[in-house]
Write a protein that holds these residues in place. Structure first.
Motif, mmCIF file in Angstrom:
data_model
loop_
_atom_site.group_PDB
_atom_site.id
_atom_site.type_symbol
_atom_site.label_atom_id
_atom_site.label_comp_id
_atom_site.label_asym_id
_atom_site.label_seq_id
_atom_site.Cartn_x
_atom_site.Cartn_y
_atom_site.Cartn_z
ATOM 1 N N ILE A 37 26.763 55.481 51.124
ATOM 2 C CA ILE A 37 25.956 55.237 49.919
ATOM 3 C C ILE A 37 26.737 54.422 48.893
ATOM 4 O O ILE A 37 26.224 53.449 48.330
ATOM 5 N N VAL A 38 27.989 54.792 48.647
ATOM 6 C CA VAL A 38 28.821 54.077 47.670
ATOM 7 C C VAL A 38 29.018 52.618 48.105
ATOM 8 O O VAL A 38 28.895 51.690 47.294
ATOM 9 N N GLU A 39 29.319 52.403 49.384
ATOM 10 C CA GLU A 39 29.527 51.035 49.891
ATOM 11 C C GLU A 39 28.262 50.195 49.775
ATOM 12 O O GLU A 39 28.315 49.029 49.391
ATOM 13 N N LEU A 45 22.926 46.835 47.721
ATOM 14 C CA LEU A 45 21.852 47.291 48.611
ATOM 15 C C LEU A 45 21.316 48.628 48.121
ATOM 16 O O LEU A 45 21.950 49.314 47.311
ATOM 17 N N VAL A 46 20.169 49.022 48.656
ATOM 18 C CA VAL A 46 19.656 50.360 48.355
ATOM 19 C C VAL A 46 20.627 51.365 48.961
ATOM 20 O O VAL A 46 21.289 51.065 49.962
ATOM 21 N N PRO A 47 20.749 52.557 48.367
ATOM 22 C CA PRO A 47 21.751 53.517 48.834
ATOM 23 C C PRO A 47 21.670 53.868 50.316
ATOM 24 O O PRO A 47 22.682 54.051 50.968
ATOM 25 N N ARG A 48 20.457 53.951 50.829
ATOM 26 C CA ARG A 48 20.285 54.299 52.249
ATOM 27 C C ARG A 48 19.427 53.247 52.926
ATOM 28 O O ARG A 48 18.489 52.737 52.329
ATOM 29 N N PRO A 49 19.743 52.947 54.202
ATOM 30 C CA PRO A 49 18.883 52.005 54.935
ATOM 31 C C PRO A 49 17.455 52.545 54.985
ATOM 32 O O PRO A 49 17.242 53.750 54.907
ATOM 33 N N SER A 50 16.494 51.659 55.144
ATOM 34 C CA SER A 50 15.100 52.100 55.156
ATOM 35 C C SER A 50 14.816 53.028 56.331
ATOM 36 O O SER A 50 13.986 53.919 56.230
ATOM 37 N N ALA A 56 21.592 58.041 59.626
ATOM 38 C CA ALA A 56 22.158 59.177 60.364
ATOM 39 C C ALA A 56 23.155 58.710 61.415
ATOM 40 O O ALA A 56 24.215 59.319 61.579
ATOM 41 N N ARG A 57 22.834 57.632 62.124
ATOM 42 C CA ARG A 57 23.766 57.105 63.133
ATOM 43 C C ARG A 57 25.066 56.642 62.505
ATOM 44 O O ARG A 57 26.149 56.875 63.043
ATOM 45 N N GLU A 58 24.973 55.971 61.363
ATOM 46 C CA GLU A 58 26.175 55.479 60.694
ATOM 47 C C GLU A 58 27.040 56.636 60.189
ATOM 48 O O GLU A 58 28.262 56.618 60.330
ATOM 49 N N VAL A 59 26.413 57.653 59.621
ATOM 50 C CA VAL A 59 27.158 58.818 59.149
ATOM 51 C C VAL A 59 27.822 59.513 60.335
ATOM 52 O O VAL A 59 29.003 59.867 60.276
ATOM 53 N N TYR A 60 27.087 59.691 61.423
ATOM 54 C CA TYR A 60 27.655 60.330 62.619
ATOM 55 C C TYR A 60 28.828 59.523 63.169
ATOM 56 O O TYR A 60 29.877 60.082 63.499
#
Length: 83
Positions: A37-39, A45-50, A56-60
């Motif tokens: 989110i910070v990046e 960009l918006v905090p989270r992808p649409s 979820a994949r990126e966080v994982y």
């Protein structure tokens, strides 16, 4: 290699606690969701992808990378997780 998870809702003080633990010389691992989110915000960009699945994949992916970075190391590791 003991792992300690500091979990709680946003604004509960997890990051403040981890910062203090790091200041005292403990190994800490930041929350991957917060990092994404910070990046994204820094890039305009918006905090989270649409697509929630993409987020979820990126966080994982990042969580797995961070875990693998400490496996086999000695000492205590503190991980931050937003609940």
């Amino acid at each position: 290699m003991p792992l300690v998870v500091i979990a709680g809702p946003p604004g509960a003080g997890k990051s403040t606690l981890l910062a203090e633990l790091a200041r005292r010389g403990h190994a800490t691992v930041s929350d991957s969701a917060r990092d994404v989110i910070v990046e994204r915000k820094a890039a305009g960009l918006v905090p989270r992808p649409s697509a929630a699945a993409a987020f979820a994949r990126e966080v994982y992916r990042r969580d797995l990378e961070k875990y693998r970075a400490v496996v086999g190391k000695s000492g205590l590791f503190f991980f931050e997780r937003t609940a």
